[in-house]
Design a protein around this motif. Structure first.
Motif, mmCIF file in Angstrom:
data_model
loop_
_atom_site.group_PDB
_atom_site.id
_atom_site.type_symbol
_atom_site.label_atom_id
_atom_site.label_comp_id
_atom_site.label_asym_id
_atom_site.label_seq_id
_atom_site.Cartn_x
_atom_site.Cartn_y
_atom_site.Cartn_z
ATOM 1 N N PRO A 1 0.810 -1.229 0.000
ATOM 2 C CA PRO A 1 0.000 0.000 0.000
ATOM 3 C C PRO A 1 0.844 1.280 0.000
ATOM 4 O O PRO A 1 2.007 1.260 0.423
ATOM 5 C CB PRO A 1 -0.783 -0.105 1.311
ATOM 6 C CG PRO A 1 0.043 -0.977 2.187
ATOM 7 C CD PRO A 1 1.004 -1.763 1.346
ATOM 8 N N ALA B 1 -0.894 6.846 1.807
ATOM 9 C CA ALA B 1 -2.297 7.311 1.875
ATOM 10 C C ALA B 1 -3.218 6.168 2.296
ATOM 11 O O ALA B 1 -2.805 5.015 2.354
ATOM 12 C CB ALA B 1 -2.717 7.843 0.515
ATOM 13 N N ASN B 2 -4.472 6.517 2.536
ATOM 14 C CA ASN B 2 -5.399 5.558 3.126
ATOM 15 C C ASN B 2 -6.000 4.602 2.096
ATOM 16 O O ASN B 2 -7.207 4.573 1.907
ATOM 17 C CB ASN B 2 -6.505 6.358 3.838
ATOM 18 C CG ASN B 2 -7.152 5.538 4.908
ATOM 19 O OD1 ASN B 2 -6.615 4.495 5.285
ATOM 20 N ND2 ASN B 2 -8.303 5.984 5.375
ATOM 21 N N CYS B 3 -5.161 3.850 1.370
ATOM 22 C CA CYS B 3 -5.669 2.912 0.348
ATOM 23 C C CYS B 3 -4.984 1.558 0.562
ATOM 24 O O CYS B 3 -3.893 1.488 1.110
ATOM 25 C CB CYS B 3 -5.311 3.360 -1.063
ATOM 26 S SG CYS B 3 -5.518 5.076 -1.399
ATOM 27 N N ALA B 4 -5.629 0.513 0.042
ATOM 28 C CA ALA B 4 -5.083 -0.834 0.200
ATOM 29 C C ALA B 4 -4.067 -1.155 -0.889
ATOM 30 O O ALA B 4 -3.204 -2.004 -0.725
ATOM 31 C CB ALA B 4 -6.204 -1.852 0.171
ATOM 32 N N CYS B 5 -4.198 -0.509 -2.045
ATOM 33 C CA CYS B 5 -3.231 -0.755 -3.122
ATOM 34 C C CYS B 5 -2.936 0.574 -3.814
ATOM 35 O O CYS B 5 -3.521 1.604 -3.483
ATOM 36 C CB CYS B 5 -3.734 -1.796 -4.102
ATOM 37 S SG CYS B 5 -5.100 -1.205 -5.092
ATOM 38 N N ASN B 6 -2.034 0.532 -4.779
ATOM 39 C CA ASN B 6 -1.456 1.761 -5.318
ATOM 40 C C ASN B 6 -1.548 1.733 -6.848
ATOM 41 O O ASN B 6 -0.598 1.342 -7.512
ATOM 42 C CB ASN B 6 0.008 1.830 -4.827
ATOM 43 C CG ASN B 6 0.616 3.179 -5.031
ATOM 44 O OD1 ASN B 6 -0.059 4.137 -5.393
ATOM 45 N ND2 ASN B 6 1.909 3.261 -4.825
ATOM 46 N N GLU B 7 -2.684 2.137 -7.382
ATOM 47 C CA GLU B 7 -2.902 2.055 -8.835
ATOM 48 C C GLU B 7 -2.368 3.288 -9.544
ATOM 49 O O GLU B 7 -2.394 4.391 -8.995
ATOM 50 C CB GLU B 7 -4.402 1.907 -9.124
ATOM 51 C CG GLU B 7 -4.960 0.594 -8.608
ATOM 52 C CD GLU B 7 -6.346 0.294 -9.149
ATOM 53 O OE1 GLU B 7 -7.082 1.253 -9.449
ATOM 54 O OE2 GLU B 7 -6.665 -0.894 -9.275
#
Ligand code: 13P
Ligand code: SF4
Length: 313
Positions: free
Chosen positions: A260, A263-269
């Motif tokens: 991750p 920032a508050n995300c589970a993955c990084n697209e």
């Protein structure tokens, strides 16, 4: 242009029909959505996509990737129609290296040769001696004599990784990938504590603080191949998570955990890669638009360092 309403489930069939009618090939990068990878004729890393663009017998290349990749396909196929489903699919590395600024930067080091990462505009390629990708950069840096001073642009993280690994002192342009730069070291270490058997696979566009923890560092194809051949069963994947589609297909019994960002995300697209959709691919083929257009001089000059890269790869 008036377009008929599109039914999502019909899109793959419609795209396949257009492929035949137009003698088109779809080239897709590993960071595309899984459904786009599945409709593509070829899926690969940046080098493999350039090599596929050289080889293709198709009349039309539909590029499911970002702008610099489609430009490279056009430079290699000046007489073919090259479509990019969304012209806004850019890249922070290419965007942060404007032609005039880079020309002035290069002018300060007249005795240096310029190695440019393929993630740059066609205009920057015209100012470069050779192009590299993450899968051939080491080999190409090594191909220069020890005493040849070098500039590496535009990715300072890949450049710093190469400097450290090869004991070089290349002058680096100050650019970075907005995706790879924001992976969280803290969250990655936390993942490793919760999955102690997992190996960390990282792309060299990541910062040094991330790369220091990696069990393997390489291009998207390198990461995929490493996971396939490794006896390990769990992997923390520190690159854009689109690659996990092929990793899962190749190794259904293994577990792939996307790293991750802070920032508050589970993955990084990658927001640029993800601008392409099945619908936009279909419309681009149907309307033969948007297409990549480059002037003749840019095509001629940008081809020289790309050909040099292909010969050295
Ligand atoms: P590779 O697929 O060549 O490893 O490049 C990764 C990338 O960031 C492409 O934009
Ligand atoms: Fe550019 Fe990074 Fe997106 Fe690749 S992942 S296209 S380097 S912004």
């Amino acid at each position: 242009m008036v377009n008929e309403p599109l039914i999502q489930s019909d899109l793959a069939q419609k795209i396949n029909l257009l492929k035949k009618e137009m003698n088109a090939v779809i080239l897709a990068h590993y960071y595309q959505d899984g459904e786009i990878q599945d409709i593509a004729d070829f899926v690969g890393d940046s080098l493999q996509l350039a090599q596929a663009a050289v080889k293709t017998q198709a009349d039309v290349i539909v590029f499911a990737g970002v702008h610099f990749m489609a430009e490279t396909a056009k430079i290699l196929n000046p007489d073919k129609l090259v479509l990019l489903p969304d012209l806004n699919a850019g890249c922070s590395l290419a965007d942060d290296c404007p032609y005039d600024d880079f020309k002035a930067f290069r002018g300060k080091y007249p005795d240096h040769k310029v190695l440019s990462y393929i993630n740059c505009s066609a205009a920057i390629k015209t100012l470069s001696d050779v192009i590299v990708t993450s899968s051939n950069a080491e080999k190409i840096v090594r191909s220069f004599p020890e005493n040849q001073p070098l500039i590496f642009a535009p990715d300072k993280n890949l450049g710093a990784y190469l400097n450290k690994k090869l004991g070089k002192n290349m002058i680096l342009w100050d650019g970075s990938c907005q995706v790879h730069e924001v992976f969280s070291e803290r969250k990655m270490i936390d993942l490793k504590l919760r999955h102690p058997e997992a190996l960390i696979l990282a792309h060299p566009e990541c910062t040094e603080s991330i790369l220091n923890h990696a069990d393997y560092i390489g291009s998207t194809t390198g990461i995929l191949n490493y996971a396939v051949s490794s006896p390990a069963k769990e992997f923390i994947v520190v690159t854009e998570p689109g690659i996990i589609h092929q990793m899962g297909k190749a190794c259904p019994d293994k577990v792939f955990i996307p790293a991750p960002p802070e920032a508050n995300c589970a993955c990084n697209e990658c927001p640029h890669m993800k601008l392409n959709t099945m619908e936009k691919i279909y419309l681009a083929m149907k309307n033969k638009f948007p297409e990549i257009i480059l002037d003749a001089e840019t095509l001629r000059l940008a081809r020289l360092p790309i050909d040099k890269m292909l010969a050295l790869s």
